[in-house]
Enzyme design. Structure first.
Site, mmCIF file in Angstrom:
data_model
loop_
_atom_site.group_PDB
_atom_site.id
_atom_site.type_symbol
_atom_site.label_atom_id
_atom_site.label_comp_id
_atom_site.label_asym_id
_atom_site.label_seq_id
_atom_site.Cartn_x
_atom_site.Cartn_y
_atom_site.Cartn_z
ATOM 1 N N GLY A 91 0.189 3.915 14.908
ATOM 2 C CA GLY A 91 0.144 2.485 14.578
ATOM 3 C C GLY A 91 0.535 1.538 15.689
ATOM 4 C CG ASP A 123 7.749 -0.311 4.457
ATOM 5 O OD1 ASP A 123 8.473 -0.964 3.709
ATOM 6 O OD2 ASP A 123 6.649 0.149 4.091
HETATM 7 P P1 XMP Z 1 9.177 3.327 7.261
HETATM 8 O O1 XMP Z 1 9.013 3.198 5.777
HETATM 9 O O2 XMP Z 1 9.595 4.694 7.670
HETATM 10 O O3 XMP Z 1 7.738 3.079 7.780
HETATM 11 O O4 XMP Z 1 10.047 2.233 7.839
HETATM 12 C C1 XMP Z 1 7.434 2.971 9.087
HETATM 13 C C2 XMP Z 1 6.069 3.554 9.336
HETATM 14 O O5 XMP Z 1 5.242 3.526 8.174
HETATM 15 C C3 XMP Z 1 4.017 2.927 8.410
HETATM 16 N N1 XMP Z 1 3.921 1.726 7.545
HETATM 17 C C4 XMP Z 1 2.843 0.994 7.412
HETATM 18 N N2 XMP Z 1 1.644 1.118 7.984
HETATM 19 N N3 XMP Z 1 0.920 -0.832 6.871
HETATM 20 C C5 XMP Z 1 0.677 0.212 7.703
HETATM 21 O O6 XMP Z 1 -0.421 0.309 8.230
HETATM 22 C C6 XMP Z 1 2.133 -1.026 6.252
HETATM 23 O O7 XMP Z 1 2.289 -1.988 5.501
HETATM 24 C C7 XMP Z 1 3.127 -0.051 6.535
HETATM 25 N N4 XMP Z 1 4.390 0.087 6.129
HETATM 26 C C8 XMP Z 1 4.853 1.186 6.767
HETATM 27 C C9 XMP Z 1 4.006 2.610 9.887
HETATM 28 O O8 XMP Z 1 3.226 3.564 10.524
HETATM 29 C C10 XMP Z 1 5.406 2.733 10.365
HETATM 30 O O9 XMP Z 1 5.474 3.428 11.581
#
Ligand code: XMP
Length: 175
Positions: free
Chosen positions: A41, A101
């Site tokens: 990403g 996130d």
């Molecule tokens: P966490 O939940 O571990 O997430 O903080 C981080 C990773 O999750 C992916 N992520 C997203 N990817 N749209 C996306 O395309 C989103 O809204 C989203 N939320 C989380 C992202 O790869 C990040 O590295």
């Protein structure tokens, strides 16, 4: 099934302005020698951000950390790959991800880099969703804070799609 929002959440122009601000802020506040980007990403964000750092000795590395698979919900289990020959012992690292996130990915990756011997790890994310935080972690440098909702574009994907779009969009459930 999901569809794109009618309007972008952030236009390409707004993103470039934010990336420039972030780059200038990081350059003023942190002398680092290695950027570690999280695939997949962050590949667009890293390539724009790194061009705001004039030090020619800065290295750029990518590793892969995945917890989502093809879903829009984190599995909570972090799978780290492409890091076999990672040599960051004694390095001052800028860890870059697209979005913070639940925080599980960033928390896991900071720990991973510290265990690999990094002298210092500070983190930068383009986007953060504060509402869904599960891990007790903050990024050191944050671009946009957004509400809950799945976002795509500018490197962010859903099942591998939407990454190439220059704007960032919200995905909405199809009715
Ligand atoms: P966490 O939940 O571990 O997430 O903080 C981080 C990773 O999750 C992916 N992520 C997203 N990817 N749209 C996306 O395309 C989103 O809204 C989203 N939320 C989380 C992202 O790869 C990040 O590295």
């Amino acid at each position: 099934m999901y569809k794109m929002s009618l309007m972008p959440l952030f236009t390409a122009e707004a993103i470039q302005e934010m990336v420039q601000l972030l780059g200038e802020k990081i350059a003023r506040n942190y002398k680092f020698d290695t950027i570690v980007g999280l695939l997949t990403g962050s590949f667009v964000f890293v390539s724009d951000l790194c061009r705001h750092f004039p030090d020619p000795k800065i290295k750029v590395l990518f590793i892969k950390a995945s917890s989502y698979g093809d879903s829009t919900e984190s599995s909570g289990k972090l799978d780290v790959s492409l890091a076999k020959d990672l040599d960051i012992s004694g390095k001052k690292v800028l860890l870059v991800d697209d979005i913070l996130d639940t925080g599980l990915t960033l928390q896991g990756m900071v720990k991973f880099l510290q265990e690999k011997g990094a002298a210092e790890v500070r983190s930068c994310v383009l986007l953060e969703k504060r509402a869904r935080r599960k891990a007790d972690i903050k990024a050191d440098f944050v671009g946009f804070s957004i509400e809950d909702g799945f976002v795509v574009g500018y490197g962010l994907d859903c099942a591998g799609e939407y990454r190439t779009m220059p704007d960032i969009w919200t995905l909405e459930p199809e009715t």
